[in-house]
Design a protein around this motif. Structure first.
Motif: not given
Length: 161
Positions: A45, A15, A11, A48, A40
Motif C-alpha cells: 500500500w 487503502r 497510505w 501504491w 496487500w
C-alpha cells in the motif's frame, strides 16, 4: 468536502478509499479486484500510494468519499481509478475530482487528457462528456479475459484560465 492528492505517508487513506471503490464496483471496473487488494500488506500500500503520479482523494468529515488518479503513459496522461461513494453521487464530487485531474494535467503542461470508459457505464460517460471529454474512436477489450469494450475518451487542455 475537500480534494487533494494524498502523500505517500497517507497510505492508509489510499487503502480505505481503494478498498471501498473495489468493494462496490462490478468486476472489471478497476485493474485489480477487492479480494486481491485485501491481501496487500502495508508495504504494498505504501508503494501504491507513493507512485510518482497523483492520486486525488475527496474527503468529507466522515472520511474519503471519492478518488481519481493519473498515470502518464507514452501517449500522455490518463485519468484512472475514478470512483465516488454511492452516498456522495449526485453531489458534484465526481465533477470536482475530474476537475482536479484536469488542472493537474494542465499545470504539468500536457495538451490532452485521456481515459477509458467501460461500454454501458452511462453515468461515467455522462460525467466525462459533461466535463469536456469526447470519444476518440479507439476501442479495446476490458481485459485479457474480459471482452467487454472500453472506449477511449479525450479532452483537449487549454493553458488559458
Amino acid at each position: 468536502m475537500w480534494i487533494a492528492p494524498i502523500e505517500p505517508d497517507e497510505w492508509s487513506i489510499a487503502r480505505t478509499v481503494r478498498l471501498d471503490a473495489l468493494a462496490g464496483s462490478p468486476p472489471g471496473t478497476f485493474s485489480s479486484s477487492h479480494s486481491e487488494a485485501l491481501r496487500w500488506g502495508e508495504q504494498q500500500w505504501r508503494e501504491w500510494a507513493g507512485r510518482r503520479h497523483p492520486f486525488f482523494v475527496a474527503r468529507a468529515d466522515s472520511g474519503p468519499v471519492g478518488s481519481a488518479g493519473v498515470i502518464v503513459t507514452a501517449g500522455g496522461p490518463e485519468l484512472v481509478s475514478m470512483w465516488t461513494a454511492p452516498a456522495a453521487r449526485g453531489t458534484g464530487v465526481s465533477d470536482r475530482l475530474v476537475g482536479a485531474v484536469i488542472e493537474w494535467a494542465r499545470t504539468a503542461g500536457h495538451r490532452e487528457l485521456r481515459l477509458w470508459v467501460l461500454g454501458g457505464n452511462r453515468p461515467a460517460e455522462q460525467l466525462y462528456r459533461r466535463t469536456g471529454f469526447v470519444r476518440t474512436g479507439a476501442v479495446q477489450p476490458c481485459g485479457e479475459y474480459d471482452p467487454r469494450p472500453e472506449y477511449e475518451m479525450a479532452r483537449a487542455l487549454t493553458h488559458e484560465r
